[in-house]
Scaffold this motif. Structure first.
Motif: not given
Ligand SMILES: N[C@@H](CCC(=O)N[C@@H](CS)C(=O)NCC(=O)O)C(=O)O
Length: 203
Positions: A9-11, A33-34, A47-50, A62-64
């Motif tokens: 994950s780049p974020y 999360p996948w 459901g997203k990282v980080p 989220d990351s910001p």
């Molecule tokens: N805007 C969010 C984006 C986070 C994001 O999209 N993370 C992806 C991994 S690169 C994720 O967890 N995706 C899982 C999903 O969308 O269900 C941030 O800056 O933290």
């Protein structure tokens, strides 16, 4: 504190680099999360990282937002100006790089769908966003060492992460071509221990 992150994950990489630059200890909890067994939704309803879980149990995403929280710890070097227009400008650079990431992730996921279901229109829209943003960054950086101010800031880190992600997922775009300033900038960033220690695994 614990950082829930996947290694690609780049974020999440943005936050890992920020913590490394400040030498702040944290526990890295690798969780994609996948995967069906993911526990990310238990702490982040999106459901997203980080996702950052404090020792108190409070969670930031989220990351910001996580980056903003980390800055409140007052651990140097500062990666965000304390306030004023300078802070807005760093946040703008971060948003531009995050936007490249959003477009690159969308294009990567689109490209992984069965070919018959892929939308060339959607792919082209994402590529256009990336190309316009790269041109903008090339112009903004010009002969400067950093995007905003005289030291490494959150915007620079996020741009470096975005360029690294293009290498990882959309190498065929050959982003270095036509962007000599950004290419040199990336090499400087990639040589930092914080970037070297967080290179995503291929695949
Ligand atoms: N805007 C969010 C984006 C986070 C994001 O999209 N993370 C992806 C991994 S690169 C994720 O967890 N995706 C899982 C999903 O969308 O269900 C941030 O800056 O933290």
């Amino acid at each position: 504190m614990k950082l829930l992150a996947s290694l690609t994950s780049p974020y999440a990489r943005k936050i890992r680099i920020l913590l490394a630059e400040k030498n702040i200890p944290f526990e890295l909890v690798v969780d994609s999360p996948w995967e069906t067994a993911t526990r990310v939704p238990e702490v982040n309803p999106l459901g997203k990282v980080p996702a950052l879980v404090l020792d108190s149990g409070e969670v930031f995403f989220d990351s910001p937002v996580i980056a903003g929280y980390i800055e409140t710890l007052g651990v140097g070097p500062a990666m965000l100006p304390a306030g004023g227009i300078e802070r807005v400008r760093v946040r703008q650079s971060e948003a531009l790089a995050d936007g490249i990431l959003d477009a690159a992730v969308t294009a990567y996921l689109e490209g992984r769908r069965p070919e018959a279901q892929q939308s060339p229109l959607n792919l082209d829209r994402q590529y256009d966003k990336i190309q316009r943003s790269l041109a903008e960054l090339e112009k903004r950086l010009a002969d400067r060492q950093w995007l905003d101010g005289d030291t490494l800031q959150l915007g620079d880190i996020t741009v470096g992460v975005a360029l690294g992600y293009l290498d990882l997922r959309l190498g065929y775009l050959d982003w270095r071509s036509g962007h000599p300033v950004l290419s040199a900038f990336a090499e400087r960033l990639f040589a930092r221990p914080s970037f070297a220690a967080t290179v995503p695994p291929a695949g």
